[in-house]
Design a protein around this motif. Structure first.
Motif, PDB file in Angstrom:
ATOM      1  N   LYS A   1       0.764  -1.218  -0.097  1.00  0.00           N
ATOM      2  CA  LYS A   1       0.187   0.198  -0.018  1.00  0.00           C
ATOM      3  C   LYS A   1       0.828   1.317   0.085  1.00  0.00           C
ATOM      4  O   LYS A   1       0.858   2.286  -0.912  1.00  0.00           O
ATOM      5  CB  LYS A   1      -1.029   0.159   1.313  1.00  0.00           C
ATOM      6  CG  LYS A   1      -1.840  -1.057   1.610  1.00  0.00           C
ATOM      7  CD  LYS A   1      -2.817  -0.816   2.605  1.00  0.00           C
ATOM      8  CE  LYS A   1      -2.022  -0.618   3.927  1.00  0.00           C
ATOM      9  NZ  LYS A   1      -1.447  -1.988   4.354  1.00  0.00           N
TER      10      LYS A   1
ATOM     11  N   THR B   1      -2.064   6.258   7.405  1.00  0.00           N
ATOM     12  CA  THR B   1      -2.743   6.184   8.855  1.00  0.00           C
ATOM     13  C   THR B   1      -2.171   5.154   9.740  1.00  0.00           C
ATOM     14  O   THR B   1      -2.274   5.242  10.819  1.00  0.00           O
ATOM     15  CB  THR B   1      -4.132   5.832   8.531  1.00  0.00           C
ATOM     16  OG1 THR B   1      -4.395   4.627   8.028  1.00  0.00           O
ATOM     17  CG2 THR B   1      -4.972   6.915   7.467  1.00  0.00           C
ATOM     18  N   GLY B   2      -1.387   3.951   8.894  1.00  0.00           N
ATOM     19  CA  GLY B   2      -0.788   3.309  10.064  1.00  0.00           C
ATOM     20  C   GLY B   2       0.268   3.690  10.656  1.00  0.00           C
ATOM     21  O   GLY B   2       0.672   3.570  11.837  1.00  0.00           O
TER      22      GLY B   2
ATOM     23  N   ARG C   1       1.114   3.810  14.607  1.00  0.00           N
ATOM     24  CA  ARG C   1       2.532   3.482  15.037  1.00  0.00           C
ATOM     25  C   ARG C   1       2.939   4.322  16.109  1.00  0.00           C
ATOM     26  O   ARG C   1       3.604   4.204  17.031  1.00  0.00           O
ATOM     27  CB  ARG C   1       3.267   3.239  13.866  1.00  0.00           C
ATOM     28  CG  ARG C   1       3.157   2.067  13.433  1.00  0.00           C
ATOM     29  CD  ARG C   1       3.983   2.248  11.825  1.00  0.00           C
ATOM     30  NE  ARG C   1       3.792   0.777  11.125  1.00  0.00           N
ATOM     31  CZ  ARG C   1       4.378  -0.345  11.393  1.00  0.00           C
ATOM     32  NH1 ARG C   1       5.568  -0.219  12.138  1.00  0.00           N
ATOM     33  NH2 ARG C   1       4.309  -1.548  10.775  1.00  0.00           N
TER      34      ARG C   1
ATOM     35  N   SER D   1      -0.795  -3.381  16.768  1.00  0.00           N
ATOM     36  CA  SER D   1      -2.101  -4.008  16.649  1.00  0.00           C
ATOM     37  C   SER D   1      -2.901  -3.803  17.886  1.00  0.00           C
ATOM     38  O   SER D   1      -4.137  -3.499  17.882  1.00  0.00           O
ATOM     39  CB  SER D   1      -2.131  -5.377  16.174  1.00  0.00           C
ATOM     40  OG  SER D   1      -1.833  -5.452  14.829  1.00  0.00           O
TER      41      SER D   1
ATOM     42  N   ARG E   1      -9.069   4.920  18.007  1.00  0.00           N
ATOM     43  CA  ARG E   1      -9.704   5.073  16.605  1.00  0.00           C
ATOM     44  C   ARG E   1     -10.192   6.243  16.329  1.00  0.00           C
ATOM     45  O   ARG E   1     -10.295   6.879  15.404  1.00  0.00           O
ATOM     46  CB  ARG E   1     -10.248   3.732  16.327  1.00  0.00           C
ATOM     47  CG  ARG E   1      -9.469   2.245  16.461  1.00  0.00           C
ATOM     48  CD  ARG E   1     -10.152   1.204  15.514  1.00  0.00           C
ATOM     49  NE  ARG E   1      -9.872   1.525  14.212  1.00  0.00           N
ATOM     50  CZ  ARG E   1      -8.713   1.303  13.454  1.00  0.00           C
ATOM     51  NH1 ARG E   1      -7.640   0.599  13.986  1.00  0.00           N
ATOM     52  NH2 ARG E   1      -8.633   1.289  12.295  1.00  0.00           N
TER      53      ARG E   1
ATOM     54  N   ASP F   1      -9.088   0.789   7.306  1.00  0.00           N
ATOM     55  CA  ASP F   1     -10.557   0.997   7.361  1.00  0.00           C
ATOM     56  C   ASP F   1     -11.025   2.236   6.716  1.00  0.00           C
ATOM     57  O   ASP F   1     -11.912   2.996   7.061  1.00  0.00           O
ATOM     58  CB  ASP F   1     -11.049   1.131   8.780  1.00  0.00           C
ATOM     59  CG  ASP F   1     -10.171   2.358   9.416  1.00  0.00           C
ATOM     60  OD1 ASP F   1      -8.991   2.928   9.031  1.00  0.00           O
ATOM     61  OD2 ASP F   1     -10.511   3.045  10.621  1.00  0.00           O
ATOM     62  N   ILE F   2     -10.087   2.430   5.593  1.00  0.00           N
ATOM     63  CA  ILE F   2     -10.329   4.088   4.817  1.00  0.00           C
ATOM     64  C   ILE F   2     -11.479   3.774   4.203  1.00  0.00           C
ATOM     65  O   ILE F   2     -12.310   4.689   4.129  1.00  0.00           O
ATOM     66  CB  ILE F   2      -9.129   4.247   4.247  1.00  0.00           C
ATOM     67  CG1 ILE F   2      -7.884   3.960   4.837  1.00  0.00           C
ATOM     68  CG2 ILE F   2      -9.109   5.578   3.281  1.00  0.00           C
ATOM     69  CD1 ILE F   2      -7.747   4.984   6.205  1.00  0.00           C
TER      70      ILE F   2
HETATM   71  O1   DC Z   1       0.013  -0.349   7.647  1.00  0.00           O
HETATM   72  P1   DC Z   1       1.092  -0.531   8.967  1.00  0.00           P
HETATM   73  O2   DC Z   1       1.299  -1.931   9.154  1.00  0.00           O
HETATM   74  O3   DC Z   1       1.836   0.514   9.120  1.00  0.00           O
HETATM   75  O4   DC Z   1      -0.277  -0.382   9.948  1.00  0.00           O
HETATM   76  C1   DC Z   1       0.232  -0.476  11.628  1.00  0.00           C
HETATM   77  C2   DC Z   1      -0.787  -0.967  12.415  1.00  0.00           C
HETATM   78  O5   DC Z   1      -2.009  -0.042  12.418  1.00  0.00           O
HETATM   79  C3   DC Z   1      -1.560  -2.255  11.674  1.00  0.00           C
HETATM   80  O6   DC Z   1      -1.621  -3.431  12.751  1.00  0.00           O
HETATM   81  C4   DC Z   1      -2.729  -2.204  11.682  1.00  0.00           C
HETATM   82  C5   DC Z   1      -3.264  -0.808  12.078  1.00  0.00           C
HETATM   83  N1   DC Z   1      -3.879   0.042  11.377  1.00  0.00           N
HETATM   84  C6   DC Z   1      -5.525   0.273  11.626  1.00  0.00           C
HETATM   85  O7   DC Z   1      -5.855  -0.461  12.371  1.00  0.00           O
HETATM   86  N2   DC Z   1      -6.081   1.312  10.790  1.00  0.00           N
HETATM   87  C7   DC Z   1      -5.517   1.859   9.998  1.00  0.00           C
HETATM   88  N3   DC Z   1      -6.460   2.551   9.303  1.00  0.00           N
HETATM   89  C8   DC Z   1      -4.004   1.703   9.711  1.00  0.00           C
HETATM   90  C9   DC Z   1      -3.337   0.921  10.312  1.00  0.00           C
END
Ligand code: DC
Length: 221
Positions: A15, A33-34, A38, A94, A103, A125-126
């Motif tokens: 992504k 958004t991850g 983080r 997570s 959230r 969840d976008i």
């Molecule tokens: O995309 P990533 O691996 O950097 O995301 C890190 C963590 O954040 C992953 O375990 C899922 C969570 N996340 C989420 O719950 N909702 C989002 N919109 C983006 C990431």
């Protein structure tokens, strides 16, 4: 009119690499958004706030001033882009991202960003929650083994020593928590276009998505 592009998918599905290229090509702001989940995790770990301390986590999350400068995430004036990618943050994120109150705060922030700017936003969840009305939604998938291979390569390039099996287990664990949590679990929006990137290279996925974005911009400008 604001353009919003939503990309969802599990960890390591490509992504962020893809969203970065599309952002540059169509002059969109890239919001990872991850990184925001983080950043909350990193700050909580630094301050010894456990994910079971909901009140402490909410207070902390509300105290964080987050913004993106190109692909860098700045939190309370500190560039945390490198540190939030460390394995210890990956292993814990997570649990923090599953907290509904966290959230709620981050979703609002993300929606405000999309109101102000033309964005491409990636996460879990976008398409289903944050940008439910986005005209362009994509859901990227790839096998867990392929995603683990990609993550190992990324770590190696950064000089971080990791074992393939540990990375694979971490990905499987995160997939499980992200897909089974009560609040906004990872799932494909009904109107999202699904792309399996296991057998496509980055450039091929970029071309597929670019085609849709280009068509949308031409029709709506
Ligand atoms: O995309 P990533 O691996 O950097 O995301 C890190 C963590 O954040 C992953 O375990 C899922 C969570 N996340 C989420 O719950 N909702 C989002 N919109 C983006 C990431």
């Amino acid at each position: 009119m604001n353009i919003s592009v939503a990309i969802d998918g599990p960890a390591g599905s490509g992504k962020s690499t893809i969203a970065n290229i599309i952002a540059e090509r169509f002059k969109l702001m890239y919001i990872n958004t991850g990184s925001m989940y983080r950043a909350v995790t990193l700050m909580a770990m630094r301050n010894n706030i456990s994910f079971s301390d909901i009140e402490g986590i909410c207070k902390l999350t509300n105290s964080l001033d987050m913004h993106f400068e190109n692909d860098k995430l700045i939190v309370n004036e500190e560039d945390v882009s490198e540190e939030i990618r460390l394995p210890e943050v990956s292993n814990n994120v997570s649990n923090y991202a599953a907290i509904p109150e966290v959230r709620e705060i981050l979703v609002k922030l993300q929606q405000n960003m999309a109101h102000k700017y033309n964005v491409i936003m990636d996460g879990r969840d976008i398409g289903t929650v944050v940008l439910k009305d986005a005209p362009l939604k994509f859901f990227l998938t790839a096998s867990a083994e392929e995603r683990a291979k990609r993550r190992c390569k990324e770590f190696k390039e950064k000089g971080i020593d990791t074992e393939y099996n540990n990375v694979l287990n971490d990905i499987l664990k995160r997939d499980y928590i992200d897909s089974n949590r009560k609040s906004n679990p990872l799932c494909k929006a009904q109107d999202a276009i699904e792309i399996d990137s296991s057998k496509l290279c980055i450039g091929e996925v970029v071309e597929v998505i670019s085609g849709y974005v280009k068509e949308y911009i031409e029709k709506n400008n």
